[in-house]
Design a protein around this motif. Structure first.
Motif, PDB file in Angstrom:
ATOM      1  N   TYR A 126       0.830  -1.208   0.000  1.00  0.00           N
ATOM      2  CA  TYR A 126       0.000   0.000   0.000  1.00  0.00           C
ATOM      3  C   TYR A 126       0.867   1.261   0.000  1.00  0.00           C
ATOM      4  N   PHE A 127       1.869   1.301   0.882  1.00  0.00           N
ATOM      5  CA  PHE A 127       2.740   2.473   0.942  1.00  0.00           C
ATOM      6  C   PHE A 127       3.501   2.663  -0.371  1.00  0.00           C
ATOM      7  N   LEU A 128       3.960   1.587  -0.982  1.00  0.00           N
ATOM      8  CA  LEU A 128       4.645   1.706  -2.275  1.00  0.00           C
ATOM      9  C   LEU A 128       3.692   2.208  -3.359  1.00  0.00           C
ATOM     10  N   PHE A 129       2.466   1.699  -3.340  1.00  0.00           N
ATOM     11  CA  PHE A 129       1.455   2.172  -4.290  1.00  0.00           C
ATOM     12  C   PHE A 129       1.212   3.670  -4.112  1.00  0.00           C
ATOM     13  N   MET A 130       1.019   4.089  -2.872  1.00  0.00           N
ATOM     14  CA  MET A 130       0.752   5.511  -2.609  1.00  0.00           C
ATOM     15  C   MET A 130       1.951   6.385  -2.971  1.00  0.00           C
ATOM     16  N   ALA A 131       3.167   5.908  -2.692  1.00  0.00           N
ATOM     17  CA  ALA A 131       4.365   6.658  -3.080  1.00  0.00           C
ATOM     18  C   ALA A 131       4.425   6.794  -4.595  1.00  0.00           C
ATOM     19  N   GLY A 132       4.159   5.699  -5.282  1.00  0.00           N
ATOM     20  CA  GLY A 132       4.204   5.711  -6.744  1.00  0.00           C
ATOM     21  C   GLY A 132       3.144   6.590  -7.370  1.00  0.00           C
ATOM     22  N   ILE A 133       1.930   6.494  -6.882  1.00  0.00           N
ATOM     23  CA  ILE A 133       0.858   7.288  -7.483  1.00  0.00           C
ATOM     24  C   ILE A 133       1.047   8.777  -7.195  1.00  0.00           C
ATOM     25  N   ASN A 134       1.523   9.122  -5.984  1.00  0.00           N
ATOM     26  CA  ASN A 134       1.800  10.526  -5.693  1.00  0.00           C
ATOM     27  C   ASN A 134       2.937  11.038  -6.580  1.00  0.00           C
ATOM     28  N   ALA A 135       3.991  10.232  -6.736  1.00  0.00           N
ATOM     29  CA  ALA A 135       5.113  10.634  -7.588  1.00  0.00           C
ATOM     30  C   ALA A 135       4.642  10.863  -9.025  1.00  0.00           C
ATOM     31  N   TYR A 136       3.793   9.977  -9.512  1.00  0.00           N
ATOM     32  CA  TYR A 136       3.284  10.103 -10.882  1.00  0.00           C
ATOM     33  C   TYR A 136       2.466  11.382 -11.049  1.00  0.00           C
ATOM     34  N   VAL A 137       1.548  11.623 -10.136  1.00  0.00           N
ATOM     35  CA  VAL A 137       0.698  12.820 -10.233  1.00  0.00           C
ATOM     36  C   VAL A 137       1.538  14.085 -10.056  1.00  0.00           C
ATOM     37  N   ALA A 138       2.480  14.065  -9.106  1.00  0.00           N
ATOM     38  CA  ALA A 138       3.340  15.236  -8.881  1.00  0.00           C
ATOM     39  C   ALA A 138       4.210  15.542 -10.094  1.00  0.00           C
ATOM     40  N   ALA A 139       4.681  14.504 -10.776  1.00  0.00           N
ATOM     41  CA  ALA A 139       5.594  14.694 -11.907  1.00  0.00           C
ATOM     42  C   ALA A 139       4.881  15.055 -13.212  1.00  0.00           C
ATOM     43  N   TYR A 140       3.712  14.489 -13.439  1.00  0.00           N
ATOM     44  CA  TYR A 140       3.099  14.596 -14.761  1.00  0.00           C
ATOM     45  C   TYR A 140       1.830  15.430 -14.835  1.00  0.00           C
ATOM     46  N   TYR A 141       1.361  15.928 -13.705  1.00  0.00           N
ATOM     47  CA  TYR A 141       0.136  16.711 -13.706  1.00  0.00           C
ATOM     48  C   TYR A 141       0.405  18.094 -13.124  1.00  0.00           C
ATOM     49  N   SER A 142      -0.518  18.990 -13.359  1.00  0.00           N
ATOM     50  CA  SER A 142      -0.390  20.358 -12.850  1.00  0.00           C
ATOM     51  C   SER A 142      -0.538  20.372 -11.327  1.00  0.00           C
ATOM     52  N   THR A 143      -0.133  21.476 -10.737  1.00  0.00           N
ATOM     53  CA  THR A 143      -0.290  21.628  -9.292  1.00  0.00           C
ATOM     54  C   THR A 143      -1.763  21.569  -8.922  1.00  0.00           C
ATOM     55  N   GLU A 144      -2.613  22.172  -9.713  1.00  0.00           N
ATOM     56  CA  GLU A 144      -4.063  22.127  -9.478  1.00  0.00           C
ATOM     57  C   GLU A 144      -4.551  20.684  -9.439  1.00  0.00           C
ATOM     58  N   ASP A 145      -4.128  19.883 -10.410  1.00  0.00           N
ATOM     59  CA  ASP A 145      -4.527  18.474 -10.443  1.00  0.00           C
ATOM     60  C   ASP A 145      -3.969  17.718  -9.232  1.00  0.00           C
ATOM     61  N   TRP A 146      -2.721  18.024  -8.857  1.00  0.00           N
ATOM     62  CA  TRP A 146      -2.122  17.356  -7.704  1.00  0.00           C
ATOM     63  C   TRP A 146      -2.889  17.686  -6.424  1.00  0.00           C
ATOM     64  N   VAL A 147      -3.266  18.952  -6.248  1.00  0.00           N
ATOM     65  CA  VAL A 147      -4.031  19.356  -5.060  1.00  0.00           C
ATOM     66  C   VAL A 147      -5.375  18.630  -5.038  1.00  0.00           C
ATOM     67  N   ASN A 148      -6.049  18.566  -6.176  1.00  0.00           N
ATOM     68  CA  ASN A 148      -7.318  17.834  -6.242  1.00  0.00           C
ATOM     69  C   ASN A 148      -7.110  16.351  -5.926  1.00  0.00           C
ATOM     70  N   PHE A 149      -6.014  15.797  -6.405  1.00  0.00           N
ATOM     71  CA  PHE A 149      -5.683  14.404  -6.102  1.00  0.00           C
ATOM     72  C   PHE A 149      -5.495  14.206  -4.595  1.00  0.00           C
ATOM     73  N   LYS A 150      -4.863  15.163  -3.921  1.00  0.00           N
ATOM     74  CA  LYS A 150      -4.653  15.056  -2.477  1.00  0.00           C
ATOM     75  C   LYS A 150      -5.991  14.934  -1.756  1.00  0.00           C
ATOM     76  N   LEU A 151      -6.986  15.681  -2.224  1.00  0.00           N
ATOM     77  CA  LEU A 151      -8.298  15.628  -1.590  1.00  0.00           C
ATOM     78  C   LEU A 151      -9.014  14.321  -1.940  1.00  0.00           C
TER      79      LEU A 151
END
Length: 184
Positions: A126-151
């Motif tokens: 689970y932690f590896l999945f969450m690290a990977g998905i956060n890294a992917y969103v942080a690297a390839y999406y806008s800050t707006e998209d990343w903030v929405n992803f956090k929620l």
């Protein structure tokens, strides 16, 4: 109640971002995390390692974000946290032959040793999945998209924890049944 305490820094972060920008939101996140930690300490009279690590990472990565005016630091903080937790749990289980999950929760949940090992492996995944998905969103999406992803990404821990609960429920029932049989 605990879920609300865990969730409110993220909710305030998202609200501050929507009303301001990533730097205002970062400051709000830092303050909210300090408040969250104080509330947890006031209720429990202690802090778990995860709370201390989370607070330290939020403050360090938040300070770097604000000082350097570089949003990448706050965006990568969850990846560092999740990856660190996966490494610690995995190293403890497979190298040091200690099950930190069982050490932390073993007094609250009575489970067979092999189930604790399976739960720990699930948490590492689970932690590896969450690290990977956060890294992917942080690297390839806008800050707006990343903030929405956090929620909206809060659905992942909820689903995972419910799944864990369903998995261990049958083992907890056996303990309750044993207690009833012993009383009879």
């Amino acid at each position: 109640m605990r879920f609300l305490i865990d969730f409110f820094p993220i909710a305030l972060f998202v609200a501050a971002y929507k009303m301001g920008d990533i730097y205002i939101a970062t400051g709000v996140l830092m303050g909210a995390t300090v408040l969250q930690t104080a509330i947890i300490y006031a209720v429990d009279r202690k802090l778990q390692t995860l709370h201390k690590v989370t607070l330290a990472l939020v403050l360090v990565f938040g300070a770097l974000t604000l000082f350097l005016q570089d949003e990448r630091f706050i965006k990568w903080k969850p990846t560092v946290l999740y990856a660190s937790m996966a490494i610690v749990l995995a190293a403890a289980l497979w190298i040091w032959k200690k099950n930190f999950l069982q050490i932390l929760l073993g007094t609250q949940l009575k489970l067979p040793t092999h189930i604790w090992a399976r739960l720990t492996v699930a948490w590492v995944g689970y932690f590896l999945f969450m690290a990977g998905i956060n890294a992917y969103v942080a690297a390839y999406y806008s800050t707006e998209d990343w903030v929405n992803f956090k929620l909206w990404g809060y659905v992942f821990p909820v689903v995972f924890i419910v799944g864990q609960g369903l998995y261990i429920a049958r083992y907890l029932k056996d303990d309750e049944d044993d207690a009833v049989e012993k009383k009879s």
